[in-house]
Design a protein around this motif. Structure first.
Motif, short mmCIF file in Angstrom:
data_model
loop_
_atom_site.label_atom_id
_atom_site.label_comp_id
_atom_site.label_asym_id
_atom_site.label_seq_id
_atom_site.Cartn_x
_atom_site.Cartn_y
_atom_site.Cartn_z
N MET A 1 -12.69 -13.35 -1.84
CA MET A 1 -11.26 -13.50 -1.57
C MET A 1 -10.55 -14.05 -2.81
O MET A 1 -11.12 -14.86 -3.55
CB MET A 1 -11.05 -14.45 -0.38
CG MET A 1 -9.60 -14.72 -0.03
SD MET A 1 -8.63 -13.22 0.33
CE MET A 1 -9.48 -12.59 1.78
N PHE B 1 -5.85 -10.99 -0.72
CA PHE B 1 -5.21 -11.43 0.54
C PHE B 1 -3.86 -10.74 0.72
O PHE B 1 -3.55 -10.25 1.81
CB PHE B 1 -5.03 -12.95 0.54
CG PHE B 1 -4.42 -13.47 1.80
CD1 PHE B 1 -5.19 -13.69 2.93
CD2 PHE B 1 -3.05 -13.73 1.88
CE1 PHE B 1 -4.62 -14.16 4.11
CE2 PHE B 1 -2.47 -14.19 3.05
CZ PHE B 1 -3.26 -14.41 4.16
N TYR B 2 -3.07 -10.68 -0.35
CA TYR B 2 -1.76 -10.05 -0.27
C TYR B 2 -1.88 -8.57 0.08
O TYR B 2 -1.16 -8.05 0.94
CB TYR B 2 -1.03 -10.22 -1.60
CG TYR B 2 0.24 -9.42 -1.71
CD1 TYR B 2 1.41 -9.84 -1.09
CD2 TYR B 2 0.27 -8.22 -2.43
CE1 TYR B 2 2.58 -9.10 -1.19
CE2 TYR B 2 1.43 -7.47 -2.53
CZ TYR B 2 2.58 -7.92 -1.90
OH TYR B 2 3.72 -7.17 -2.00
N THR C 1 -4.42 -7.00 1.53
CA THR C 1 -4.94 -6.85 2.89
C THR C 1 -3.85 -7.12 3.92
O THR C 1 -3.73 -6.40 4.92
CB THR C 1 -6.12 -7.81 3.12
OG1 THR C 1 -7.12 -7.60 2.13
CG2 THR C 1 -6.75 -7.57 4.49
N LEU C 2 -3.05 -8.15 3.68
CA LEU C 2 -1.97 -8.50 4.60
C LEU C 2 -0.95 -7.38 4.72
O LEU C 2 -0.54 -7.03 5.83
CB LEU C 2 -1.30 -9.79 4.12
CG LEU C 2 -0.10 -10.29 4.94
CD1 LEU C 2 -0.53 -10.67 6.34
CD2 LEU C 2 0.57 -11.46 4.23
N THR C 3 -0.56 -6.80 3.61
CA THR C 3 0.49 -5.78 3.63
C THR C 3 0.00 -4.44 4.14
O THR C 3 0.78 -3.67 4.71
CB THR C 3 1.10 -5.60 2.23
OG1 THR C 3 0.06 -5.30 1.28
CG2 THR C 3 1.81 -6.87 1.78
N ALA D 1 -6.38 -9.80 7.39
CA ALA D 1 -6.26 -10.73 6.26
C ALA D 1 -6.80 -12.10 6.64
O ALA D 1 -7.54 -12.73 5.87
CB ALA D 1 -4.80 -10.84 5.82
N ARG E 1 -10.65 -11.95 6.93
CA ARG E 1 -11.30 -11.97 5.61
C ARG E 1 -11.26 -13.38 5.02
O ARG E 1 -12.25 -13.84 4.43
CB ARG E 1 -10.62 -10.98 4.66
CG ARG E 1 -10.80 -9.53 5.01
CD ARG E 1 -10.31 -8.61 3.90
NE ARG E 1 -11.19 -8.66 2.74
CZ ARG E 1 -11.06 -7.92 1.65
NH1 ARG E 1 -10.04 -7.07 1.56
NH2 ARG E 1 -11.90 -8.02 0.64
N LEU E 2 -10.15 -14.05 5.17
CA LEU E 2 -10.01 -15.40 4.62
C LEU E 2 -10.95 -16.38 5.32
O LEU E 2 -11.67 -17.14 4.65
CB LEU E 2 -8.56 -15.87 4.78
CG LEU E 2 -8.22 -17.26 4.23
CD1 LEU E 2 -8.36 -17.28 2.72
CD2 LEU E 2 -6.81 -17.66 4.64
N ILE F 1 -9.36 -1.07 -0.13
CA ILE F 1 -8.46 -1.13 1.02
C ILE F 1 -7.93 0.24 1.45
O ILE F 1 -7.89 0.53 2.65
CB ILE F 1 -7.31 -2.12 0.73
CG1 ILE F 1 -7.87 -3.54 0.73
CG2 ILE F 1 -6.18 -1.99 1.75
CD1 ILE F 1 -6.87 -4.61 0.41
#
Length: 295
Positions: A114, A119-120, A122-124, A131, A134-135, A238
């Motif tokens: 990570m 993270f950004y 995966t989030l979007t 996200a 994964r975190l 991704i």
């Protein structure tokens, strides 16, 4: 996406490709590139910014409470944008500065799983649930590795403790660093988008759903196995998972792919073997593969 020919030659090519798999793959490729590309560029900017910040800080640590150090350094590993070949020697060099070896192991496990850019992206692209998964899984596995190494009093090669290469060459401007990173990571990103376009065009959805969907344990094992050859870098993986998810891939299988992929890359295996030894490598791989299945 409607591909509008800008010339007579392009019009002829599109006419010849009409109704073919080639044109379908091309259309899907353009769609994925337009959908994910801007976010990939933003994630790249985020990671390079963090690297510049780390480059200008002297990482000298003295940790008296080993357990607290594991928790804090694990969090630092989640913020680290460093590849494995830099994260491992950096963590080992900090052992000489007072960092417990168990905390160094925590950093080594967390860093490739990570970082802010991953993270950004995966989030979007995949949503808050993936996200967060994964975190949480990255932090939990890193803490587990740290406490296990503390429990069994794991050692490392003394000659492995040395200062790593510079994270960023200060002689290069930020713009040049972005360009070089874009060229290096962009090829993996383009390859992943192309693979995703081929998968969505050529493989029926029911096949993906039956193999990687549902809650079958075989789907998780297949996803873990796919992570070994197909995972190139966090951001590039991704688009492929995004396509597989639309075709019926179970979110648990996607998470297993994201955990097993960075841990089984050739650079990770080589770095672990060279700096930590074959026993540490075997323990690391077993721990990560079992952890990816469990999460």
């Amino acid at each position: 996406i409607d591909i509008k020919p800008a010339s007579y030659v392009q019009r002829i090519i599109l006419d010849r490709l009409h109704g073919t798999y080639t044109l379908s793959i091309l259309r899907e490729f353009c769609y994925l590139l337009k959908l994910v590309g801007p976010y990939f560029v933003c994630a790249l900017f985020i990671n390079i910014s963090f690297r510049y910040y780390l480059q200008n800080r002297k990482l000298i640590l003295t940790v008296r409470n080993e357990k607290l150090g594991i928790f804090l350094v694990g969090f630092a590993g989640l913020l680290s944008p460093l590849p494995t070949y830099l994260a491992v020697p950096l963590a080992l060099s900090l052992v000489s500065a007072g960092l417990p070896f168990s905390a160094a192991v925590t950093f080594i496990v967390a860093s490739p799983l990570m970082n802010p850019g991953i993270f950004y992206l995966t989030l979007t692209q995949l949503g808050l649930a993936m996200a967060a998964a994964r975190l949480i899984s990255a932090y939990t596995l890193a803490l587990g590795a740290g406490f296990i190494s503390r429990l069994i009093k794991m050692q490392f090669k003394k000659e492995a403790v040395h200062c790593p290469k510079k994270i960023i060459d200060n002689k290069r401007s930020f713009r040049i660093e972005v360009y070089r990173s874009f060229i290096f990571l962009g090829r993996y990103f383009i390859a992943a988008i192309f693979i995703g376009a081929c998968v969505k065009t050529l493989i029926p959805e029911e096949v993906i759903s039956s193999v990687l969907g549902g809650s079958a344990n075989t789907g998780l094992l297949v996803a873990i196995a796919l992570g070994v050859p197909l995972y190139s870098c966090g951001g590039a993986a991704i688009p492929l998972i995004q396509v597989l998810g639309e075709m019926g891939m179970n979110p648990g299988a996607a998470l297993a792919f994201f955990i097993s992929g960075p841990s089984t890359k050739l650079e990770t295996i080589y770095t672990f073997h060279a700096l930590l030894g074959s026993k540490a490598l075997a323990l690391f791989l077993c721990f990560i593969l079992i952890g990816s299945f469990a999460f």
